[in-house]
Design a protein around this motif. Structure first.
Motif, PDB file in Angstrom:
ATOM      1  N   GLY A   1       0.775  -1.233   0.000  1.00 28.05           N
ATOM      2  CA  GLY A   1       0.000   0.000   0.000  1.00 28.05           C
ATOM      3  C   GLY A   1       0.804   1.279   0.000  1.00 28.05           C
ATOM      4  O   GLY A   1       0.234   2.362   0.086  1.00 28.05           O
ATOM      5  N   GLU A   2       2.138   1.201  -0.102  1.00 29.96           N
ATOM      6  CA  GLU A   2       2.955   2.413  -0.133  1.00 29.96           C
ATOM      7  C   GLU A   2       2.692   3.184  -1.428  1.00 29.96           C
ATOM      8  O   GLU A   2       2.316   2.610  -2.444  1.00 29.96           O
ATOM      9  N   LEU A   3       2.934   4.478  -1.389  1.00 33.89           N
ATOM     10  CA  LEU A   3       2.814   5.324  -2.558  1.00 33.89           C
ATOM     11  C   LEU A   3       3.764   4.802  -3.639  1.00 33.89           C
ATOM     12  O   LEU A   3       4.945   4.593  -3.383  1.00 33.89           O
ATOM     13  N   ASP A   4       3.256   4.585  -4.855  1.00 35.83           N
ATOM     14  CA  ASP A   4       4.070   4.028  -5.930  1.00 35.83           C
ATOM     15  C   ASP A   4       4.926   5.125  -6.564  1.00 35.83           C
ATOM     16  O   ASP A   4       4.391   6.067  -7.151  1.00 35.83           O
ATOM     17  N   PRO A   5       6.243   5.024  -6.476  1.00 30.42           N
ATOM     18  CA  PRO A   5       7.107   6.080  -7.006  1.00 30.42           C
ATOM     19  C   PRO A   5       7.451   5.932  -8.490  1.00 30.42           C
ATOM     20  O   PRO A   5       8.250   6.700  -9.010  1.00 30.42           O
ATOM     21  N   ARG A   6       6.845   4.966  -9.207  1.00 26.55           N
ATOM     22  CA  ARG A   6       7.201   4.779 -10.626  1.00 26.55           C
ATOM     23  C   ARG A   6       7.005   6.042 -11.466  1.00 26.55           C
ATOM     24  O   ARG A   6       7.873   6.369 -12.278  1.00 26.55           O
ATOM     25  N   PRO A   7       5.894   6.800 -11.315  1.00 23.04           N
ATOM     26  CA  PRO A   7       5.786   8.032 -12.114  1.00 23.04           C
ATOM     27  C   PRO A   7       6.916   9.022 -11.816  1.00 23.04           C
ATOM     28  O   PRO A   7       7.419   9.684 -12.720  1.00 23.04           O
ATOM     29  N   LEU A   8       7.319   9.106 -10.564  1.00 24.62           N
ATOM     30  CA  LEU A   8       8.430   9.994 -10.204  1.00 24.62           C
ATOM     31  C   LEU A   8       9.730   9.472 -10.803  1.00 24.62           C
ATOM     32  O   LEU A   8      10.537  10.242 -11.323  1.00 24.62           O
ATOM     33  N   LEU A   9       9.941   8.167 -10.767  1.00 23.30           N
ATOM     34  CA  LEU A   9      11.130   7.560 -11.373  1.00 23.30           C
ATOM     35  C   LEU A   9      11.192   7.916 -12.858  1.00 23.30           C
ATOM     36  O   LEU A   9      12.232   8.336 -13.372  1.00 23.30           O
ATOM     37  N   GLU A  10      10.070   7.779 -13.559  1.00 25.36           N
ATOM     38  CA  GLU A  10      10.025   8.100 -14.990  1.00 25.36           C
ATOM     39  C   GLU A  10      10.326   9.576 -15.230  1.00 25.36           C
ATOM     40  O   GLU A  10      11.024   9.932 -16.185  1.00 25.36           O
ATOM     41  N   ALA A  11       9.814  10.455 -14.373  1.00 28.51           N
ATOM     42  CA  ALA A  11      10.069  11.891 -14.516  1.00 28.51           C
ATOM     43  C   ALA A  11      11.544  12.205 -14.275  1.00 28.51           C
ATOM     44  O   ALA A  11      12.131  13.032 -14.969  1.00 28.51           O
TER      45      ALA A  11
END
Length: 133
Positions: free
Chosen positions: A56-66
């Motif tokens: 349930g942690e916030l998924d950082p994939r969009p931040l990783l992509e940015a």
């Protein structure tokens, strides 16, 4: 009064985020990658350590992509051996493979966390002695 066990504390601390549901978690993760204004300390970081979302942690994939789109290195944790010292491998040059505990991690050379310019971590509960619960 008896102090709750670590597993009981983890369950209690994680219940609110798990209760948000997958759609809300995805929306929150997507919002963090769309931020237009970057604080100076974030702009200066050429190597950014992130994490793989679990429980349930916030998924950082969009931040990783940015981060990658801005020409910076995004690094994810790996546990290379015994003792289990946390190291980071570059995520935008490697494919993710299941590693220890079934958590996906990148292949490639692993660095000490001190070599990163910035580390972003999920919200965690910390004991009085500084140990992660």
């Amino acid at each position: 009064m008896r102090t709750p066990s670590r597993p009981a504390l983890r369950r209690g601390q994680g219940a609110p985020r798990r209760g948000q549901g997958p759609q809300r978690q995805r929306r929150a993760g997507a919002a963090q990658g769309k931020s237009r204004g970057e604080p100076p300390w974030f702009r200066r970081a050429l190597r950014v350590g992130l994490y793989v979302a679990a429980d349930g942690e916030l998924d950082p994939r969009p931040l990783l992509e940015a981060i990658v789109a801005r020409g910076r290195g995004a690094w994810l944790p790996v546990l290379p051996g015994v003792p289990p010292l946390l190291r980071f491998a570059r995520a935008n040059e490697a494919t993710l493979v299941p590693r220890r505990y079934g958590i996906p991690a990148p292949r490639g050379p692993a660095w000490r966390a001190a070599r990163l310019g910035l580390q972003l971590v999920p919200q965690v509960a910390i004991a009085r002695d500084g140990a992660r619960l």
